[in-house]
Design a protein around this motif. Structure first.
Motif, mmCIF file in Angstrom:
data_model
loop_
_atom_site.group_PDB
_atom_site.id
_atom_site.type_symbol
_atom_site.label_atom_id
_atom_site.label_comp_id
_atom_site.label_asym_id
_atom_site.label_seq_id
_atom_site.Cartn_x
_atom_site.Cartn_y
_atom_site.Cartn_z
ATOM 1 N N ALA A 70 0.833 -1.209 0.000
ATOM 2 C CA ALA A 70 0.000 0.000 0.000
ATOM 3 C C ALA A 70 0.867 1.257 0.000
ATOM 4 N N ILE A 71 1.954 1.230 0.782
ATOM 5 C CA ILE A 71 2.889 2.366 0.799
ATOM 6 C C ILE A 71 3.549 2.509 -0.562
ATOM 7 N N ASN A 72 3.936 1.386 -1.152
ATOM 8 C CA ASN A 72 4.628 1.432 -2.438
ATOM 9 C C ASN A 72 3.730 1.991 -3.543
ATOM 10 N N VAL A 73 2.440 1.638 -3.513
ATOM 11 C CA VAL A 73 1.511 2.183 -4.513
ATOM 12 C C VAL A 73 1.409 3.701 -4.371
ATOM 13 N N LEU A 74 1.331 4.178 -3.123
ATOM 14 C CA LEU A 74 1.284 5.627 -2.905
ATOM 15 C C LEU A 74 2.552 6.291 -3.433
ATOM 16 N N ILE A 75 3.704 5.696 -3.146
ATOM 17 C CA ILE A 75 4.962 6.253 -3.629
ATOM 18 C C ILE A 75 4.992 6.241 -5.158
ATOM 19 N N CYS A 76 4.399 5.220 -5.773
ATOM 20 C CA CYS A 76 4.326 5.183 -7.241
ATOM 21 C C CYS A 76 3.593 6.404 -7.780
ATOM 22 N N PHE A 77 2.497 6.788 -7.121
ATOM 23 C CA PHE A 77 1.780 7.997 -7.542
ATOM 24 C C PHE A 77 2.672 9.227 -7.377
ATOM 25 N N TRP A 78 3.414 9.278 -6.278
ATOM 26 C CA TRP A 78 4.340 10.398 -6.085
ATOM 27 C C TRP A 78 5.420 10.399 -7.159
ATOM 28 N N GLU A 79 5.843 9.205 -7.568
ATOM 29 C CA GLU A 79 6.861 9.110 -8.617
ATOM 30 C C GLU A 79 6.305 9.554 -9.966
#
Length: 255
Positions: A70-79
Motif C-alpha cells: 500500500a505504501i509502495n503504490v502511494l509512492i508510485c503515484f508520487w513518482e
C-alpha cells in the motif's frame, strides 16, 4: 418668510446600511500526513478484511507485506509527479536552496502542512516532496541522474505488479478475470521486487559514492538511510515469500 428646504433624495435602508461583504470561504484542510495515512489505509485495510473473511485468521506476514504494498503504490503515484512536474521540482529546489536550506529539510516539512482536498488529489502538490528531498540528494532535481530515472520508471512498472501481489496474497485465485496461477504471480513478484531491491542498492551506492551526505545533519542522513532500508528489507521479504510460492504452487505461507 421661512427659507425653502432642499429636498433630500430618499435612500433605501440597504443603501444607508450596506450589507457587509461576505468573507471568503475557507476551504477545509487537513495535514498532508493525515491524507498520506488515509491513502495507505485505503490500499491496505481492504486486503486485511478480505483475508480475514476468506481465511478466518490474521497472518502477520500478510499484514506486513500488504502494508508495504500500500505504501509502495502511494509512492508510485508520487513518482508519477516526479516525471510530470520535473520542471517545477527543479524550480522549487533552486528556490529552497536560495533560502539557505541546502543539505537540510525545511520546517515544517510538506507532509506536516495543511492542504485542501483538491491539493491532496493533485500531482502538483505532491511533487514538492521531491523538491524538498532534493535538498538532501540533488539527483531528484536533475533529470539526467540515475535517481530521477529509476524512481520515475518504478512509478510506472512496479505499480500493477504490486497490486497484483496484494490480490494474490489475499485470494487463492488472484485477481479475478486474469486467470493467473499463484506461480505466475509469484514469478512476477520475484522480478518486480528484485528490480526494486537492486535499484535501491544502486541508488544508495550512488548517494554514498558521490558524497551527497557530506554537510548534511545526522537527522537528514537518517531520513535517506531509513527511506532506502524500507525498499531493501521489504522487497527481500517479498522475494522470499514468492520463491516459496514458486516451489509449492500456493500461498500457504500467507494463510
Amino acid at each position: 418668510r421661512r427659507p425653502a428646504t432642499r429636498a433630500v433624495p430618499w435612500k433605501s435602508a440597504r443603501a444607508v446600511f450596506p450589507r457587509p461583504r461576505p468573507r471568503p470561504r475557507r476551504r477545509p484542510a487537513m495535514l498532508a500526513f493525515v491524507w498520506t495515512v488515509f491513502f495507505v489505509l485505503l490500499g491496505w485495510a481492504p486486503f486485511l478484511w478480505w483475508h480475514w473473511e476468506k481465511h478466518g485468521v490474521v497472518n502477520p506476514m500478510h499484514v506486513v507485506l500488504t502494508m508495504f504494498n500500500a505504501i509502495n503504490v502511494l509512492i508510485c503515484f508520487w513518482e508519477h509527479s516526479l516525471w510530470l512536474h520535473r520542471a517545477n521540482i527543479k524550480k522549487e529546489y533552486k528556490r529552497l536552496k536560495r533560502r539557505g536550506l541546502d543539505k537540510r529539510l525545511p520546517t515544517p516539512l510538506c507532509l506536516f502542512q495543511p492542504i485542501t482536498t483538491r491539493q491532496a488529489f493533485s500531482y502538483r502538490y505532491w511533487s514538492v516532496i521531491w523538491s524538498q528531498y532534493a535538498l538532501l540528494d540533488p539527483s531528484y532535481a536533475d533529470q539526467t541522474s540515475f535517481g530521477f530515472w529509476i524512481d520515475s520508471g518504478n512509478g510506472i512498472v512496479t505499480m500493477p505488479v504490486t497490486v497484483l501481489l496484494s490480490f494474490g496474497a489475499t485470494f487463492d485465485d488472484g485477481l479475478v478475470g486474469l486467470n493467473l496461477s499463484p506461480k505466475t504471480i509469484a514469478k512476477l513478484g520475484l522480478v518486480c521486487n528484485y528490480q526494486m531491491l537492486y535499484g535501491t542498492v544502486l541508488y544508495f551506492a550512488n548517494y554514498l559514492l558521490n558524497e551527497h551526505w557530506r554537510g548534511a545533519s545526522r537527522n537528514s542522513i537518517l531520513v535517506v538511510v531509513m527511506a532506502n532500508c524500507i525498499w531493501i528489507v521489504f522487497p527481500a521479504l517479498w522475494m522470499r515469500v514468492c520463491w516459496g510460492v514458486v516451489e509449492t504452487g500456493d500461498w500457504g505461507g500467507l494463510r
